[in-house]
Design a protein around this motif. Structure first.
Motif, short mmCIF file in Angstrom:
data_model
loop_
_atom_site.label_atom_id
_atom_site.label_comp_id
_atom_site.label_asym_id
_atom_site.label_seq_id
_atom_site.Cartn_x
_atom_site.Cartn_y
_atom_site.Cartn_z
N ARG A 258 25.40 37.33 36.71
CA ARG A 258 25.81 36.78 35.40
C ARG A 258 24.76 37.08 34.33
N ARG B 167 34.79 40.15 40.85
CA ARG B 167 35.69 40.68 39.82
C ARG B 167 35.65 39.82 38.57
N SER B 168 35.66 38.51 38.73
CA SER B 168 35.63 37.63 37.54
C SER B 168 34.34 37.81 36.75
N ASP C 256 34.47 41.31 35.06
CA ASP C 256 35.45 41.31 33.97
C ASP C 256 34.90 40.67 32.69
N SER C 257 33.76 39.99 32.78
CA SER C 257 33.15 39.45 31.56
C SER C 257 32.30 40.48 30.83
N ALA D 299 36.92 38.28 44.69
CA ALA D 299 37.52 37.67 43.49
C ALA D 299 36.45 37.17 42.54
N LEU D 300 35.41 36.54 43.09
CA LEU D 300 34.31 36.05 42.24
C LEU D 300 33.60 37.22 41.57
#
Length: 182
Positions: A57, A91-92, A95-96, A88-89
């Motif tokens: 992040r 990718r999320s 995607d930011s 999935a995490l």
């Protein structure tokens, strides 16, 4: 001690990113306009200490704060075990990004996964990339040890794909080939 080690790794990662951002400018000849891109690998989302997600992040925030980065390439071991939840995490978080990214799996995303690697393609839509930026062809395909602790290799379907893509190149077109393990 672990926090200090993660901080040190992050500092080294930032230095590596700056070095890699300038790589294309150094290898491009006069007919190619210099540009910068980010290169990430081995993010290992889902790692036991839980720090990988926050590191990624922060990295995404740092990339988003840079106005002159054209795109991001991510070359495998996106997750620790290739679980559906980890993918999935990841990718999320990716995607930011405010800019395009291109991603390929590593051995942890496929050979270690609960889906046998199928979920990576389901989540991200592909397991190879091929694009041109400023006249330079970027190709990426999966590779790795597909049995734990075995030698690395590029799967046959990826070798066939790479062969076909290389035959399509324009004469003299520069290529940057990326994969995870080799």
């Amino acid at each position: 001690m672990q926090l200090a080690r993660n901080s040190c790794n992050l500092k080294h990662m930032n230095k590596l990113l700056v070095f890699l951002f300038t790589l294309v400018a150094l290898v491009s000849d006069a007919q190619h306009k210099p540009f910068r891109f980010a290169f990430l690998s081995d993010t290992h989302i889902g790692s036991p200490n839980g720090g990988a997600e926050e590191d990624l992040r922060r990295t995404v925030r740092d990339i988003n704060a840079m106005s002159d980065v054209a795109f991001v390439v991510i070359t495998g071991d996106i997750t620790e075990l290739g679980t559906n939840e980890e993918l999935a995490l990841a990718r999320s978080i990716f995607d930011s990004l405010d800019i395009p990214y291109y991603i390929i799996p590593g051995n942890h995303d496929t050979g270690w996964s609960e889906s046998g690697g199928v979920m990576f393609t389901t989540v991200f839509g592909y397991d190879k990339f091929n694009f041109v930026y400023e006249g330079i062809r970027f190709l990426g395909c999966p590779s790795g040890p597909y049995v734990r602790m075995s030698d690395g290799h590029v799967p046959r379907n990826a070798v066939n794909w790479l062969d076909a893509e290389l035959k399509k190149l324009k004469p003299g077109q520069p290529v940057i080939f990326l994969n995870h393990y080799l």
